[in-house]
Scaffold this motif. Structure first.
Motif, PDB file in Angstrom:
ATOM      1  N   ARG A   1     -15.387 -57.658 -20.648  1.00 40.44           N
ATOM      2  CA  ARG A   1     -16.140 -57.969 -21.847  1.00 40.44           C
ATOM      3  C   ARG A   1     -16.339 -56.730 -22.695  1.00 40.44           C
TER       4      ARG A   1
ATOM      5  N   TRP B   1     -23.161 -58.885 -29.569  1.00 41.56           N
ATOM      6  CA  TRP B   1     -22.849 -59.854 -28.525  1.00 41.56           C
ATOM      7  C   TRP B   1     -21.725 -59.335 -27.650  1.00 41.56           C
ATOM      8  N   GLU B   2     -21.563 -59.978 -26.496  1.00 43.20           N
ATOM      9  CA  GLU B   2     -20.502 -59.636 -25.557  1.00 43.20           C
ATOM     10  C   GLU B   2     -19.324 -60.544 -25.837  1.00 43.20           C
ATOM     11  N   SER B   3     -18.163 -59.950 -26.014  1.00 42.24           N
ATOM     12  CA  SER B   3     -16.989 -60.757 -26.312  1.00 42.24           C
ATOM     13  C   SER B   3     -15.957 -60.589 -25.215  1.00 42.24           C
TER      14      SER B   3
ATOM     15  N   ASP C   1     -12.855 -61.374 -25.984  1.00 42.43           N
ATOM     16  CA  ASP C   1     -11.607 -61.316 -26.736  1.00 42.43           C
ATOM     17  C   ASP C   1     -10.834 -60.054 -26.416  1.00 42.43           C
TER      18      ASP C   1
ATOM     19  N   ALA D   1     -12.673 -61.006 -33.870  1.00 40.18           N
ATOM     20  CA  ALA D   1     -13.658 -62.002 -33.460  1.00 40.18           C
ATOM     21  C   ALA D   1     -14.481 -62.393 -34.680  1.00 40.18           C
TER      22      ALA D   1
ATOM     23  N   CYS E   1     -18.263 -63.223 -36.202  1.00 43.15           N
ATOM     24  CA  CYS E   1     -19.691 -63.068 -35.942  1.00 43.15           C
ATOM     25  C   CYS E   1     -20.360 -64.440 -35.969  1.00 43.15           C
TER      26      CYS E   1
ATOM     27  N   VAL F   1     -12.193 -56.348 -32.659  1.00 47.98           N
ATOM     28  CA  VAL F   1     -12.520 -56.066 -31.258  1.00 47.98           C
ATOM     29  C   VAL F   1     -11.896 -54.723 -30.901  1.00 47.98           C
TER      30      VAL F   1
END
Ligand SMILES: [Zn+2]
Ligand SMILES: [Zn+2]
Length: 181
Positions: A4, A16-18, A20, A26, A28, A37
Motif C-alpha cells: 500500500r 488515504w492508503e492506496s 494502486d 488514482a 481522490c 501514485v
C-alpha cells in the motif's frame, strides 16, 4: 499484490492508503482530482506478529533475496540495524520491517551514546595534538575522522530514538510518516 502507498491529494489534502501501482493515477475520493501514485520511499514497519495493513497474525519471514528486493522497492539500502527479518503477510501480501523490541533500542542508544562521548573526546584530543604537532595534517585528519564517527553515532541515536517513539503506536499511524534520516 503491491504494498500500500500513502497518498495525499494536493488539492484538498485528503490522505488515504492506496493499493494502486506506482506510476498509475488514482482518483481522490474527496474532490475527484487525479493523484499520481508515487513510488513509496518509507519502509512500512510493524509488530513482529501482526500485519500493519490488515492486522492478520499469519505472516512469514522474508528470505535473503526477498529482503534485498523489499528494500530495493523502497530505494533503500538494507538497514544495518536489523534484528529480525522483515515479514510478509500471508493474508494481504503486505511486507514490513519488524520493530525492534524496546530493550534493544534502549541498549543501542546507550552503546551509541558511549561511542559518541568517546569519539568526541578523541576528536578533541587529536585536535589539541594537531595544534602542537609537527605533522598537523595527520593528527588533524584523525581529529576529523573521530568527529565524523561521533556524528555517525549521533545519527544512529536519532534513528533509534525515532524508532522508540513510533514503536508504541497503533499500526498504521507510525508507519507512514516520512523518515527524515
Ligand atoms: Zn482531493
Ligand atoms: Zn495483512
Amino acid at each position: 499484490m503491491p504494498d500500500r502507498v500513502r497518498l495525499t491529494c494536493p488539492k484538498c489534502g485528503a490522505e488515504w492508503e492506496s493499493a494502486d501501482r506506482p506510476g498509475s493515477i488514482a482518483t481522490c475520493a474527496g474532490c475527484g482530482s487525479p493523484v499520481k501514485v508515487t513510488l513509496p520511499t518509507v519502509v512500512p514497519t510493524g509488530e513482529r506478529d501482526r500485519c500493519p495493513a490488515c492486522g492478520s497474525g499469519d505472516s512469514v519471514p522474508l528470505g535473503d533475496k526477498a529482503i534485498e528486493a523489499f528494500y530495493a522497492a523502497y530505494k533503500q539500502k538494507k538497514s544495518p540495524f536489523l534484528l529480525f527479518r522483515p515479514r510478509k503477510c500471508q493474508a494481504c501480501g503486505q511486507r514490513w520491517e519488524v520493530n525492534p523490541p524496546r530493550w534493544a533500542l534502549v541498549g543501542g542508544i546507550a552503546i551509541l551514546g558511549v561511542g559518541l562521548v568517546l569519539c568526541l573526546a578523541g576528536a578533541v584530543v587529536c585536535a589539541l595534538w594537531a595544534a602542537d604537532s609537527e605533522e598537523p595534517a595527520k593528527s588533524g585528519g584523525l581529529a576529523l575522522t573521530a568527529f565524523a564517527a561521533a556524528v555517525g553515532c549521533g545519527y544512529g541515536i536519532r534513528h533509534y530514538v525515532q524508532k522508540l517513539r513510533t514503536a508504541g503506536r497503533p499500526p498504521g499511524e507510525g508507519d507512514s510518516r516520512p523518515d527524515r534520516w
